[in-house]
Motif scaffolding. Structure first.
Motif, PDB file in Angstrom:
ATOM      1  N   VAL A 273     -50.873 -21.127 -79.241  1.00  0.00           N
ATOM      2  CA  VAL A 273     -52.116 -20.449 -79.878  1.00  0.00           C
ATOM      3  C   VAL A 273     -52.418 -21.754 -80.925  1.00  0.00           C
ATOM      4  CG1 VAL A 273     -53.311 -18.884 -80.904  1.00  0.00           C
ATOM      5  CG2 VAL A 273     -51.501 -18.151 -79.477  1.00  0.00           C
ATOM      6  N   ALA A 274     -53.590 -22.192 -80.915  1.00  0.00           N
ATOM      7  CA  ALA A 274     -54.412 -23.174 -81.877  1.00  0.00           C
ATOM      8  C   ALA A 274     -55.590 -22.400 -82.078  1.00  0.00           C
ATOM      9  CB  ALA A 274     -54.292 -24.583 -81.299  1.00  0.00           C
ATOM     10  N   GLY A 275     -55.864 -22.072 -83.485  1.00  0.00           N
ATOM     11  CA  GLY A 275     -57.071 -21.477 -83.711  1.00  0.00           C
ATOM     12  C   GLY A 275     -57.526 -20.215 -82.999  1.00  0.00           C
ATOM     13  N   THR A 276     -58.779 -20.270 -82.279  1.00  0.00           N
ATOM     14  CA  THR A 276     -58.925 -19.268 -81.434  1.00  0.00           C
ATOM     15  C   THR A 276     -58.738 -19.395 -80.044  1.00  0.00           C
ATOM     16  OG1 THR A 276     -61.272 -20.189 -81.262  1.00  0.00           O
ATOM     17  CG2 THR A 276     -61.022 -18.606 -83.067  1.00  0.00           C
ATOM     18  N   ARG A 277     -57.832 -20.521 -79.683  1.00  0.00           N
ATOM     19  CA  ARG A 277     -57.675 -20.752 -78.274  1.00  0.00           C
ATOM     20  C   ARG A 277     -56.094 -20.560 -78.024  1.00  0.00           C
ATOM     21  NH1 ARG A 277     -60.807 -25.803 -75.446  1.00  0.00           N
ATOM     22  NH2 ARG A 277     -63.044 -25.119 -75.854  1.00  0.00           N
ATOM     23  N   ALA A 278     -55.823 -19.996 -76.813  1.00  0.00           N
ATOM     24  CA  ALA A 278     -54.370 -19.826 -76.393  1.00  0.00           C
ATOM     25  C   ALA A 278     -54.384 -20.857 -75.168  1.00  0.00           C
ATOM     26  CB  ALA A 278     -54.283 -18.557 -75.870  1.00  0.00           C
ATOM     27  N   PHE A 279     -53.226 -21.738 -75.111  1.00  0.00           N
ATOM     28  CA  PHE A 279     -53.129 -22.729 -74.018  1.00  0.00           C
ATOM     29  C   PHE A 279     -51.926 -22.274 -73.174  1.00  0.00           C
ATOM     30  CE2 PHE A 279     -55.296 -24.689 -77.441  1.00  0.00           C
ATOM     31  CZ  PHE A 279     -56.125 -25.738 -76.811  1.00  0.00           C
ATOM     32  N   ALA A 280     -52.166 -22.391 -72.017  1.00  0.00           N
ATOM     33  CA  ALA A 280     -50.933 -22.069 -70.955  1.00  0.00           C
ATOM     34  C   ALA A 280     -50.895 -23.533 -70.424  1.00  0.00           C
ATOM     35  CB  ALA A 280     -51.731 -21.427 -69.471  1.00  0.00           C
ATOM     36  N   ARG A 281     -49.369 -24.013 -70.777  1.00  0.00           N
ATOM     37  CA  ARG A 281     -49.212 -25.496 -70.187  1.00  0.00           C
ATOM     38  C   ARG A 281     -48.248 -25.465 -69.257  1.00  0.00           C
ATOM     39  NH1 ARG A 281     -51.448 -28.312 -74.343  1.00  0.00           N
ATOM     40  NH2 ARG A 281     -51.840 -27.437 -76.345  1.00  0.00           N
ATOM     41  N   SER A 282     -48.600 -26.192 -68.075  1.00  0.00           N
ATOM     42  CA  SER A 282     -47.688 -26.284 -66.738  1.00  0.00           C
ATOM     43  C   SER A 282     -46.423 -27.070 -67.141  1.00  0.00           C
ATOM     44  CB  SER A 282     -48.336 -26.685 -65.617  1.00  0.00           C
ATOM     45  OG  SER A 282     -48.571 -28.296 -65.857  1.00  0.00           O
ATOM     46  N   GLY A 283     -46.305 -28.020 -68.073  1.00  0.00           N
ATOM     47  CA  GLY A 283     -45.520 -28.993 -68.015  1.00  0.00           C
ATOM     48  C   GLY A 283     -45.411 -29.773 -66.886  1.00  0.00           C
ATOM     49  N   SER A 284     -44.237 -30.576 -66.406  1.00  0.00           N
ATOM     50  CA  SER A 284     -44.366 -31.312 -65.061  1.00  0.00           C
ATOM     51  C   SER A 284     -44.391 -30.781 -63.971  1.00  0.00           C
ATOM     52  CB  SER A 284     -43.564 -32.849 -65.268  1.00  0.00           C
ATOM     53  OG  SER A 284     -43.390 -33.568 -64.215  1.00  0.00           O
ATOM     54  N   VAL A 285     -45.236 -31.200 -62.898  1.00  0.00           N
ATOM     55  CA  VAL A 285     -45.002 -30.221 -61.763  1.00  0.00           C
ATOM     56  C   VAL A 285     -44.847 -31.448 -60.664  1.00  0.00           C
ATOM     57  CG1 VAL A 285     -46.082 -28.818 -60.099  1.00  0.00           C
ATOM     58  CG2 VAL A 285     -46.392 -28.254 -62.281  1.00  0.00           C
ATOM     59  N   ASP A 286     -44.083 -31.555 -59.805  1.00  0.00           N
ATOM     60  CA  ASP A 286     -44.010 -32.588 -58.832  1.00  0.00           C
ATOM     61  C   ASP A 286     -43.855 -32.046 -57.292  1.00  0.00           C
ATOM     62  OD1 ASP A 286     -43.638 -35.344 -60.507  1.00  0.00           O
ATOM     63  OD2 ASP A 286     -42.395 -33.376 -61.296  1.00  0.00           O
ATOM     64  N   TRP A 287     -44.349 -32.671 -56.254  1.00  0.00           N
ATOM     65  CA  TRP A 287     -44.236 -32.274 -54.840  1.00  0.00           C
ATOM     66  C   TRP A 287     -44.327 -33.511 -54.043  1.00  0.00           C
ATOM     67  CZ3 TRP A 287     -48.363 -30.335 -57.132  1.00  0.00           C
ATOM     68  CH2 TRP A 287     -49.613 -30.588 -56.343  1.00  0.00           C
ATOM     69  N   LEU A 288     -43.785 -33.458 -52.843  1.00  0.00           N
ATOM     70  CA  LEU A 288     -43.680 -34.404 -51.771  1.00  0.00           C
ATOM     71  C   LEU A 288     -44.202 -33.789 -50.294  1.00  0.00           C
ATOM     72  CD1 LEU A 288     -43.489 -37.652 -51.224  1.00  0.00           C
ATOM     73  CD2 LEU A 288     -41.279 -36.853 -50.692  1.00  0.00           C
ATOM     74  N   ASP A 289     -45.294 -34.313 -49.882  1.00  0.00           N
ATOM     75  CA  ASP A 289     -45.603 -34.021 -48.586  1.00  0.00           C
ATOM     76  C   ASP A 289     -45.624 -34.841 -47.656  1.00  0.00           C
ATOM     77  OD1 ASP A 289     -46.628 -31.623 -49.636  1.00  0.00           O
ATOM     78  OD2 ASP A 289     -48.868 -32.103 -49.809  1.00  0.00           O
ATOM     79  N   PRO A 290     -45.149 -34.600 -46.241  1.00  0.00           N
ATOM     80  CA  PRO A 290     -45.237 -35.549 -45.078  1.00  0.00           C
ATOM     81  C   PRO A 290     -46.582 -35.548 -44.770  1.00  0.00           C
ATOM     82  CG  PRO A 290     -44.209 -33.292 -44.626  1.00  0.00           C
ATOM     83  CD  PRO A 290     -44.416 -33.272 -46.033  1.00  0.00           C
ATOM     84  N   VAL A 291     -47.002 -36.601 -44.071  1.00  0.00           N
ATOM     85  CA  VAL A 291     -48.276 -36.870 -43.809  1.00  0.00           C
ATOM     86  C   VAL A 291     -48.313 -37.612 -42.140  1.00  0.00           C
ATOM     87  CG1 VAL A 291     -50.480 -37.946 -44.035  1.00  0.00           C
ATOM     88  CG2 VAL A 291     -49.259 -36.862 -46.088  1.00  0.00           C
ATOM     89  N   ILE A 292     -49.290 -37.079 -41.476  1.00  0.00           N
ATOM     90  CA  ILE A 292     -49.518 -37.577 -40.237  1.00  0.00           C
ATOM     91  C   ILE A 292     -50.952 -37.760 -39.889  1.00  0.00           C
ATOM     92  CG2 ILE A 292     -47.346 -37.136 -38.925  1.00  0.00           C
ATOM     93  CD1 ILE A 292     -49.109 -34.728 -37.444  1.00  0.00           C
TER      94      ILE A 292
END
Length: 298
Positions: free
Chosen positions: A191-210
């Motif tokens: 919470v900062a002032g009148t705002r609340a923050f939802a923070r994800s942190g680091s998110v990683d993933w790998l997709d195969p592609v054709i």
């Protein structure tokens, strides 16, 4: 004989066989046999390289979920420019080709900000209780990197068809800001002032592609490129697809490097989900917009 003696005394070589009208084996031996025709070895295919720095003018359409709070995003390039730290996504593309075979690489980095009118609260994830507050903004730092190979399976005149295979890596950090005064549950938020923050942190993933790619030479120095691919398949994301159309036109050569302008459009969709309840992160988004850049081929 007087003239013959004179020629001999002057050092002029005269063959008796020649004067007699017969063959001259000494002269034939001096000339030797005619040379055999030279056989040129086939030139092996060599590597060529193309480097393309791009700018990608991003727009976002979809849903972002951070710590179980979801927001619907509908932002054009103009909307994002007003709130972002970067005006465009920075994208670099490289291709190394040897005959029919090619190695491909691509990287994108962007830091996107979207505020108020283009972000609205959507839902709470199962297991998350409390009042759903009004969404005030969304900030996403995103890196996308692709590597792969291409092989030309068909060519007819100016048209060539490649098949593609590779992988697409995603890295994201997302912050969703909510109106804390609207009664949002803030036990797991900052919470900062009148705002609340939802923070994800680091998110990683790998997709195969054709996928596949069509290259069409419109005229010398002018090329149209169309590419499509699909990926994910539940390995990283549930599913993703991409479509690219680009037109390149040469405008000059300097010290053996050919430069071309590139304009086009790129659309990339992905549906990725991880976690449950307050740990749920979801990026169900279409990222799209024009691309502009300069190609250097050597």
């Amino acid at each position: 004989m007087r003239y013959l003696s004179h020629w001999l005394s002057c050092g002029v070589p005269v063959s008796l066989g020649l004067l007699a009208g017969g063959p001259n084996p000494t002269l034939a031996a001096d000339l030797g046999a005619p040379p055999a025709p030279a056989m040129e070895a086939p030139v092996p295919p060599s590597w060529t390289f193309r480097v393309v720095p791009y700018g990608w003018l991003l727009a976002l359409n979809g849903t972002q979920t951070v710590r179980g709070r979801s927001a619907k995003v509908n932002a054009s390039f103009a909307d994002i420019v007003k709130e972002s730290d970067t005006l465009v996504a920075l994208m670099g593309d490289i291709e190394a080709r040897n005959g029919r075979f090619a190695l491909l690489g691509n990287v994108v980095w962007s830091k996107i900000g979207v505020e108020r009118g283009n972000v609205r609260s959507r839902s709470l994830a199962p297991g998350v209780t409390g009042t759903l507050a009004t969404s005030l903004g969304l900030d996403i730092e995103m890196t996308i990197a692709e590597v792969g190979t291409a092989y030309e399976v068909y060519r007819s005149g100016p048209v060539a068809l490649d098949v593609l295979a590779g992988a697409r890596y995603w890295h994201q950090e997302a912050d969703l800001s909510l109106d804390a005064s609207a009664g949002v549950q803030v036990g797991d938020l900052e919470v900062a002032g009148t705002r609340a923050f939802a923070r994800s942190g680091s998110v990683d993933w790998l997709d195969p592609v054709i996928g596949a790619r069509i290259r069409y030479t419109v005229a010398p120095g002018h090329e149209l490129l169309l590419r499509g691919d699909i990926g994910g398949f539940g390995v990283g994301s549930d599913f993703s697809w991409q479509a690219i159309g680009a037109y390149g036109f040469e405008f000059g050569t300097y010290q053996g490097v050919t430069f071309s302008g590139v304009i086009g459009y790129r659309a990339l969709y992905v549906d990725y989900v991880q976690g449950e309840g307050r740990q749920r992160y979801e990026f169900d988004m279409l990222v799209h917009g024009p691309v502009v850049g300069i190609s250097a081929r050597f």
